[in-house]
Design a protein around this motif. Structure first.
Motif, short mmCIF file in Angstrom:
data_model
loop_
_atom_site.label_atom_id
_atom_site.label_comp_id
_atom_site.label_asym_id
_atom_site.label_seq_id
_atom_site.Cartn_x
_atom_site.Cartn_y
_atom_site.Cartn_z
N PHE B 134 0.84 -1.19 0.00
CA PHE B 134 0.00 0.00 0.00
C PHE B 134 0.88 1.26 0.00
N THR B 135 1.92 1.24 0.85
CA THR B 135 2.84 2.38 0.91
C THR B 135 3.56 2.57 -0.42
N ASP B 136 4.06 1.47 -0.97
CA ASP B 136 4.74 1.55 -2.28
C ASP B 136 3.81 2.15 -3.32
N GLY B 137 2.54 1.74 -3.26
CA GLY B 137 1.56 2.29 -4.19
C GLY B 137 1.43 3.79 -4.06
N MET B 138 1.39 4.27 -2.81
CA MET B 138 1.29 5.71 -2.58
C MET B 138 2.53 6.43 -3.11
N ILE B 139 3.70 5.81 -2.91
CA ILE B 139 4.94 6.44 -3.38
C ILE B 139 4.95 6.52 -4.91
N ALA B 140 4.36 5.49 -5.53
CA ALA B 140 4.40 5.43 -6.99
C ALA B 140 3.51 6.48 -7.65
N LEU B 141 2.50 6.98 -6.94
CA LEU B 141 1.61 7.98 -7.54
C LEU B 141 2.36 9.29 -7.75
N PRO B 142 2.27 9.91 -8.93
CA PRO B 142 2.93 11.19 -9.15
C PRO B 142 2.25 12.27 -8.33
N LEU B 143 3.04 13.16 -7.74
CA LEU B 143 2.53 14.08 -6.73
C LEU B 143 1.55 15.11 -7.29
N LEU B 144 1.97 15.81 -8.36
CA LEU B 144 1.15 16.96 -8.79
C LEU B 144 -0.25 16.55 -9.29
N PRO B 145 -0.36 15.55 -10.20
CA PRO B 145 -1.70 15.13 -10.62
C PRO B 145 -2.56 14.70 -9.44
N LEU B 147 -2.33 15.79 -6.34
CA LEU B 147 -2.75 16.99 -5.63
C LEU B 147 -3.91 17.66 -6.35
N ILE B 148 -3.81 17.72 -7.68
CA ILE B 148 -4.85 18.41 -8.44
C ILE B 148 -6.18 17.67 -8.33
N VAL B 149 -6.13 16.34 -8.41
CA VAL B 149 -7.36 15.56 -8.28
C VAL B 149 -7.96 15.75 -6.90
N LEU B 150 -7.11 15.63 -5.86
CA LEU B 150 -7.63 15.79 -4.50
C LEU B 150 -8.16 17.20 -4.29
N GLY B 151 -7.49 18.19 -4.90
CA GLY B 151 -7.91 19.57 -4.73
C GLY B 151 -9.23 19.85 -5.44
N SER B 180 -1.34 15.60 4.59
CA SER B 180 -1.17 14.40 5.42
C SER B 180 -1.24 13.15 4.57
N LEU B 181 -2.11 13.15 3.58
CA LEU B 181 -2.29 11.95 2.76
C LEU B 181 -1.04 11.62 1.94
N VAL B 182 -0.33 12.66 1.48
CA VAL B 182 0.80 12.36 0.61
C VAL B 182 2.13 12.32 1.37
N ASP B 183 2.16 12.76 2.63
CA ASP B 183 3.46 12.94 3.26
C ASP B 183 3.79 11.97 4.39
N TRP B 184 3.14 10.81 4.42
CA TRP B 184 3.44 9.89 5.51
C TRP B 184 4.35 8.74 5.08
N THR B 185 4.59 8.58 3.78
CA THR B 185 5.22 7.34 3.31
C THR B 185 6.66 7.17 3.79
N ALA B 186 7.44 8.27 3.74
CA ALA B 186 8.84 8.15 4.18
C ALA B 186 8.90 7.76 5.64
N THR B 187 8.06 8.41 6.47
CA THR B 187 8.01 8.11 7.90
C THR B 187 7.66 6.63 8.12
N LEU B 248 0.31 24.37 -3.23
CA LEU B 248 -1.12 24.07 -3.38
C LEU B 248 -1.92 25.35 -3.57
N SER B 249 -1.58 26.36 -2.79
CA SER B 249 -2.30 27.63 -2.92
C SER B 249 -2.08 28.21 -4.31
N PHE B 250 -0.86 28.04 -4.81
CA PHE B 250 -0.53 28.54 -6.14
C PHE B 250 -1.39 27.85 -7.20
#
Lengths: 318, 311
Positions: B134-145, B147-151, B180-187, B248-250
């Motif tokens: 599950f964690t690997d899956g999260m890491i594999a998702l590209p960040l910007l798309p 963020l845009i979908v979640l936003g 929080s959703l995208v920034d827990w994987t390294a931890t 994100l604000s940008f």
């Protein structure tokens, strides 16, 4: 004397699989071992590396459930209630005093831990108990608020013994408690173990490969080879007249000043793999007395001729 | 069963609790204590917006094109920005947003990552496999798309009221949740790896032998022993989160102008850096101080948890 702990034909097997599609094999770490430890008794468990000594110790300390067979505590099988009592009454001291103490816990918390886990007494009472135990095992009083890294190996082993003593146990499983220590420190810790035993009516299961230490401390000796009990006897009998050829070889391997080692009597080769134990008597590939029967039929643990207390598993016991 | 009844206790030195010893060690660390003070001052600074706004009688959102780039004055203590708004008040209000987003998102993401990683490492087996894939899956998702979908998620479809979805609070919580959703994987990965090595140690076995359950072992033995790498990872996260908020604000969701945050103030000031460098310096300096202070605080926590570190 009543039996404190009874092992009834206990076996421990480990499933081993190499790789994702590898063949499954079973490692027989402990095989059909029956053993009793009486209240206040010291039983020595000896054998080479890989003979299953530690695994058997872990079974008794409640760290591992036997694959087959049963362990009984004061005559009760280990159901939920008995297991809780046994966890309290059986404590363990490990070989490596550096790994056995949490480096981030102060000594008082380490010693009181068995009480904390079982919520015995108030916090103040537990700290008081830790303070008196520190005194009992011969550590300086200011040890309480210090951390394990500030202590030497021998002192750490004293801390580990204090932790094991905290819940007033009936049995301490000591898994090679001396072998990581300097020789000069070994005797101090050994004497401490003997002193606390006399004060508290403790039983020990003393796991070791050092026959000299075993001779110094124990009442009875159990010899383990490839997970099987090959001989069990009172200390004096075993050291005077070993019945099993493997026991004799172990005793002959102890270096003594003034004696040349009888080279022809030491055993050759290495212990076979517990993944594929030899048929018949497991010791036959290395045994000088092996006959055809040894290669086919496994011997049972029976009294040596004329010595009812000395049991050995050999077709040709002395 | 009472303990003192078992034995006549000889007490010379009193044993002190583990947490009190840790607090003593934390206080020895000067950098951490200074950082604690600095963070409290920052908190006081951003909260000062509440009394200051009525006192100076300024609306921090009102634009005044005749007063662009005013120098500091009695009315505008740090001058005004490109839209004639008071810089000091906007720094304070922006700080409330940035610090809250930084602390909340880091805390939620960090707690989630630690829980997931420690459980995976401690229990092992199937659970470990599942959680780590599950964690690997999260890491594999590209960040910007992502963020845009979640936003772009329509909050009313998730069952929130339309009123809430349009409010500023929704934007704020959206940002906290996204980060929080995208920034827990390294931890999570660090926590798992460290837990695996601690679990095999004899002091954990000794606790098991006394009947300790998984929660006790995790809280008492695993977490303090894996604290060092985790604190490093988590304190590094806070600075990144404050800047991620501005990204994100940008992109147009989360904290939307005119609501200020240090991140979007810094972003806006970039185009004007030759004209009005102070507009970039103020928020930049505040982010810098926050990140440094949090890192020293982490240093102090490491010192408190690791009795072998000497400083």
């Amino acid at each position: 004397m009543t039996a404190l702990v009874e092992l009834d034909r206990v076996s421990v097997h480990f499933d081993q699989r190499r790789g994702l599609l590898g063949r499954r094999s079973v490692l027989h770490a402990v095989e059909q071992v029956s053993l009793t430890i009486a209240e206040g008794e010291t039983v020595g468990l000896v054998g080479e590396s890989g003979s299953g000594k530690s695994t058997l110790g872990h079974v008794i300390a409640g760290l591992r459930k036997p694959t087959q067979g049963e362990m009984r505590f004061r005559g009760h099988s280990l159901d939920r209630a008995t297991r809780r009592v046994a966890q309290h009454a059986i404590q363990i001291v490990f070989q490596d005093p550096f790994g056995a103490l949490d480096p981030r816990m102060p000594v008082s918390a380490i010693i009181a831990e068995p009480l904390t886990i079982n919520r015995i007494g108030s916090q103040a009472e537990r700290r008081e108990r830790a303070a008196s135990l520190v005194h009992d095992v011969g550590l300086p009083q200011d040890a309480l608020n210090r951390y394990p890294h500030e202590f030497s190996g021998g002192q750490r082993q004293r801390i580990a013994i204090a932790r094991a003593l905290a819940p007033n146990p009936a049995l301490i499983v000591a898994d090679e408690p001396l072998s990581a220590l300097d020789v000069s420190i070994q005797s101090q810790v050994l004497n401490l173990m003997r002193d606390v035993q006399q004060q508290r009516q403790l039983a020990y299961l003393f796991i070791s490969h050092d026959m000299a230490v075993v001779n110094h401390l124990v009442d009875r000796v159990a010899v383990l080879y490839l997970g099987r009990l090959v001989e069990i006897a009172p200390r004096a009998e075993l050291f005077a007249r070993p019945s099993h050829p493997y026991t004799r070889a172990l005793l002959d391997a102890v270096p003594r000043i003034g004696h040349f080692r009888a080279r022809h009597r030491t055993i050759q080769g290495e212990m076979p793999s517990p993944l594929a134990p030899p048929p018949g008597c497991v010791f036959h590939p290395r045994c000088g007395k092996a006959q055809d029967i040894c290669r086919v039929t496994a011997p049972e643990l029976l009294p040596a001729p004329g010595r009812p207390a000395q049991l050995a598993a050999c077709h040709f016991k002395d | 069963m009472s303990v003192s009844a078992l034995e006549g206790a000889v007490v010379v030195e009193q044993a002190v609790g583990t947490w009190r010893l840790r607090w003593q060690r934390f206080r020895q660390h000067r950098g951490a204590m200074a950082s604690l003070v600095a963070l409290l001052l920052l908190l006081a600074f951003v909260l000062a917006a509440f009394p200051l706004q009525p006192l100076l009688d300024i609306d921090p959102y009102a634009t005044d094109l005749l007063a662009r780039f005013d120098p500091p004055s009695a009315q505008h203590l740090l001058g005004t920005d490109e839209a004639g708004r008071d810089v000091l008040l906007r720094l304070m209000i922006g700080g409330q947003v940035s610090l809250l987003v930084g602390v909340l998102a880091t805390a939620i993401g960090g707690a989630f990552g630690v829980m997931l990683g420690v459980s995976a490492g401690y229990f092992g087996g199937r659970l470990d496999e599942f959680l780590m894939r599950f964690t690997d899956g999260m890491i594999a998702l590209p960040l910007l798309p992502l963020l845009i979908v979640l936003g772009a998620l329509d909050l009313t479809k998730l069952g929130f009221s339309a009123e809430f979805a349009r409010s500023g609070a929704a934007g704020f919580w959206r940002i906290v949740v996204i980060i929080s959703l995208v920034d827990w994987t390294a931890t999570a990965r660090i926590a798992r790896a460290s837990t695996l090595s601690i679990k095999e140690r004899d002091f954990v076995r000794a606790a098991w032998a006394s009947g300790a359950g998984p929660l006790y072992v995790m809280a008492t033995h695993v977490l303090p022993n894996i604290a060092t790498p985790l604190i490093v990872a988590i304190t590094l996260t806070i600075g990144r989160v404050i800047l991620l908020e501005s990204v994100l604000s940008f992109l147009g969701f989360g904290v939307v102008p005119p609501t200020p945050s240090w991140g979007n103030m810094l972003n806006n000031a970039q185009e004007l850096v030759t004209q009005a460098p102070a507009l970039a310096i103020y928020p930049g300096l505040l982010i810098f101080i926050t990140v440094i202070a949090v890192n020293f605080l982490g240093d102090g926590l490491q010192h408190a948890f690791d009795p072998r570190s000497d400083r």
